[in-house]
Design a protein around this motif. Structure first.
Motif, short mmCIF file in Angstrom:
data_model
loop_
_atom_site.label_atom_id
_atom_site.label_comp_id
_atom_site.label_asym_id
_atom_site.label_seq_id
_atom_site.Cartn_x
_atom_site.Cartn_y
_atom_site.Cartn_z
N ARG A 5 66.12 58.25 46.43
CA ARG A 5 64.84 58.88 46.10
C ARG A 5 63.79 58.48 47.12
NH1 ARG A 5 62.81 57.70 40.16
NH2 ARG A 5 64.07 55.87 40.46
N VAL A 6 63.04 59.44 47.57
CA VAL A 6 61.94 59.15 48.48
C VAL A 6 60.76 58.67 47.63
CG1 VAL A 6 60.33 60.12 50.14
CG2 VAL A 6 62.71 60.85 50.15
N VAL A 7 60.21 57.55 48.01
CA VAL A 7 59.07 56.98 47.29
C VAL A 7 57.79 57.48 47.93
CG1 VAL A 7 57.90 54.85 46.64
CG2 VAL A 7 60.40 54.94 46.64
N PRO A 8 56.90 58.08 47.14
CA PRO A 8 55.63 58.54 47.70
C PRO A 8 54.73 57.36 48.07
CG PRO A 8 55.68 58.87 45.32
CD PRO A 8 57.04 58.37 45.72
N ALA A 9 53.77 57.63 48.90
CA ALA A 9 52.82 56.60 49.32
C ALA A 9 51.93 56.20 48.15
CB ALA A 9 51.97 57.11 50.48
N ILE A 69 42.21 43.77 46.86
CA ILE A 69 43.43 44.56 47.00
C ILE A 69 43.50 45.18 48.38
CG2 ILE A 69 44.67 46.60 46.15
CD1 ILE A 69 43.36 45.98 43.40
N LYS A 70 44.67 45.07 48.99
CA LYS A 70 44.89 45.69 50.29
C LYS A 70 46.22 46.44 50.24
CE LYS A 70 45.48 44.92 55.16
NZ LYS A 70 46.16 44.11 56.13
N ILE A 71 46.16 47.74 50.54
CA ILE A 71 47.36 48.58 50.57
C ILE A 71 47.79 48.71 52.03
CG2 ILE A 71 48.34 50.84 50.07
CD1 ILE A 71 46.15 51.10 47.87
N ASN A 72 49.05 48.41 52.30
CA ASN A 72 49.59 48.48 53.67
C ASN A 72 50.33 49.79 53.91
OD1 ASN A 72 48.77 45.69 54.15
ND2 ASN A 72 50.46 45.15 52.78
N GLU A 73 50.49 50.15 55.15
CA GLU A 73 51.13 51.41 55.51
C GLU A 73 52.61 51.46 55.13
OE1 GLU A 73 50.38 52.86 59.44
OE2 GLU A 73 48.27 52.31 59.34
N ASP A 74 53.25 50.31 54.95
CA ASP A 74 54.67 50.28 54.60
C ASP A 74 54.90 50.32 53.09
OD1 ASP A 74 53.84 47.74 53.90
OD2 ASP A 74 55.38 46.71 55.06
N ASN A 75 53.88 50.71 52.31
CA ASN A 75 53.94 50.82 50.85
C ASN A 75 54.05 49.46 50.15
OD1 ASN A 75 53.34 53.29 49.74
ND2 ASN A 75 55.37 53.61 48.89
N THR A 76 53.66 48.40 50.83
CA THR A 76 53.47 47.12 50.17
C THR A 76 51.97 46.98 49.94
OG1 THR A 76 53.26 45.90 52.25
CG2 THR A 76 55.48 46.06 51.28
N PHE A 77 51.60 46.05 49.08
CA PHE A 77 50.18 45.79 48.85
C PHE A 77 50.02 44.35 48.41
CE2 PHE A 77 51.91 47.39 44.89
CZ PHE A 77 51.39 46.57 43.92
N ASP A 85 55.90 44.87 46.51
CA ASP A 85 56.60 45.96 47.19
C ASP A 85 56.45 47.23 46.37
OD1 ASP A 85 58.39 47.77 48.30
OD2 ASP A 85 60.04 46.34 48.44
N GLY A 86 55.64 48.15 46.84
CA GLY A 86 55.38 49.40 46.12
C GLY A 86 56.61 50.27 45.97
N ASN A 87 57.54 50.22 46.92
CA ASN A 87 58.76 51.02 46.82
C ASN A 87 59.63 50.49 45.67
OD1 ASN A 87 58.00 52.55 49.04
ND2 ASN A 87 59.04 51.20 50.46
N HIS A 88 59.79 49.19 45.61
CA HIS A 88 60.58 48.58 44.53
C HIS A 88 59.93 48.85 43.17
CE1 HIS A 88 62.98 45.65 42.34
NE2 HIS A 88 61.86 45.13 41.89
N LEU A 89 58.61 48.71 43.09
CA LEU A 89 57.91 48.89 41.83
C LEU A 89 57.93 50.34 41.37
CD1 LEU A 89 54.93 46.46 42.42
CD2 LEU A 89 57.03 46.08 41.13
#
Length: 97
Positions: A5-9, A69-77, A85-89
Protein backbone atom coordinates in the motif's frame (compact mmCIF):
# COMPACT_ATOMS: atom_id res chain seq x y z
CA UNK A 1 3.39 -11.36 -4.74
CA UNK A 2 2.30 -9.11 -1.88
CA UNK A 3 0.85 -5.76 -2.88
CA UNK A 4 2.34 -2.80 -0.98
CA UNK A 5 0.00 0.00 0.00
CA UNK A 6 1.24 3.45 -0.84
CA UNK A 7 1.17 5.65 2.24
CA UNK A 8 0.01 9.21 1.62
CA UNK A 9 2.00 12.14 2.92
CA UNK A 10 1.26 13.53 6.36
CA UNK A 11 -0.62 16.82 6.24
CA UNK A 12 -0.88 17.59 9.98
CA UNK A 13 0.11 16.17 13.38
CA UNK A 14 -1.48 17.16 16.69
CA UNK A 15 -0.65 16.24 20.28
CA UNK A 16 -4.02 15.85 21.99
CA UNK A 17 -4.79 16.76 25.62
CA UNK A 18 -4.77 13.06 26.60
CA UNK A 19 -1.21 12.84 25.18
CA UNK A 20 -2.31 10.77 22.19
CA UNK A 21 -1.18 11.85 18.74
CA UNK A 22 -3.56 12.48 15.83
CA UNK A 23 -1.95 12.13 12.40
CA UNK A 24 -3.85 13.52 9.42
CA UNK A 25 -2.85 12.21 6.01
CA UNK A 26 -3.42 13.92 2.66
CA UNK A 27 -6.05 11.35 1.66
CA UNK A 28 -8.28 12.51 4.55
CA UNK A 29 -7.59 9.57 6.88
CA UNK A 30 -6.71 10.31 10.50
CA UNK A 31 -4.83 7.80 12.64
CA UNK A 32 -4.40 7.92 16.41
CA UNK A 33 -1.52 6.51 18.44
CA UNK A 34 -0.28 6.70 22.02
CA UNK A 35 2.58 9.13 22.32
CA UNK A 36 5.70 8.29 24.29
CA UNK A 37 4.45 10.83 26.84
CA UNK A 38 1.17 8.93 27.26
CA UNK A 39 3.07 5.66 27.75
CA UNK A 40 5.25 7.28 30.44
CA UNK A 41 2.16 8.51 32.27
CA UNK A 42 0.46 5.10 32.20
CA UNK A 43 3.64 3.38 33.39
CA UNK A 44 4.06 5.75 36.33
CA UNK A 45 0.42 5.29 37.36
CA UNK A 46 0.63 1.49 37.12
CA UNK A 47 3.81 1.41 39.18
CA UNK A 48 2.19 3.51 41.88
CA UNK A 49 4.75 6.28 41.64
CA UNK A 50 3.08 9.05 43.59
CA UNK A 51 3.88 11.84 45.98
CA UNK A 52 2.02 10.49 49.02
CA UNK A 53 -1.08 12.59 48.34
CA UNK A 54 -2.54 10.34 45.65
CA UNK A 55 -1.01 12.31 42.79
CA UNK A 56 1.79 11.14 40.56
CA UNK A 57 5.23 12.68 40.59
CA UNK A 58 4.56 14.00 37.11
CA UNK A 59 4.54 17.77 37.41
CA UNK A 60 1.86 20.04 35.92
CA UNK A 61 4.47 21.04 33.35
CA UNK A 62 4.52 17.46 32.13
CA UNK A 63 0.86 17.76 31.19
CA UNK A 64 1.36 21.04 29.39
CA UNK A 65 4.43 20.15 27.44
CA UNK A 66 3.33 22.12 24.43
CA UNK A 67 3.57 20.59 21.03
CA UNK A 68 6.78 21.24 19.17
CA UNK A 69 6.00 19.27 16.02
CA UNK A 70 8.12 18.88 12.92
CA UNK A 71 6.98 16.90 9.88
CA UNK A 72 9.80 15.59 7.67
CA UNK A 73 9.71 14.92 3.93
CA UNK A 74 10.23 11.17 4.48
CA UNK A 75 6.87 10.90 6.34
CA UNK A 76 8.51 10.79 9.76
CA UNK A 77 7.77 13.44 12.36
CA UNK A 78 8.90 14.51 15.79
CA UNK A 79 6.79 15.63 18.72
CA UNK A 80 8.84 17.37 21.41
CA UNK A 81 11.98 15.59 20.24
CA UNK A 82 10.46 12.07 20.03
CA UNK A 83 10.55 10.66 16.49
CA UNK A 84 7.70 8.67 14.94
CA UNK A 85 7.38 6.86 11.59
CA UNK A 86 4.27 8.09 9.78
CA UNK A 87 4.37 5.21 7.28
CA UNK A 88 4.34 2.60 10.05
CA UNK A 89 1.63 4.45 11.98
CA UNK A 90 -0.55 4.65 8.87
CA UNK A 91 -0.52 0.85 8.72
CA UNK A 92 -0.62 0.18 12.48
CA UNK A 93 -2.44 3.18 13.99
CA UNK A 94 -6.14 3.09 14.75
CA UNK A 95 -8.91 5.21 13.28
CA UNK A 96 -10.44 6.07 16.65
CA UNK A 97 -10.02 5.75 20.41
Amino acid sequence: MMKTRVVPAISEVNLLPNLFIAINYQNGITKYVRSTFNQNEVTSLRQGIHNGFGATQLTPGYYWIGSEIKINEDNTFTVNGEQYDGNHLYREGVNHY
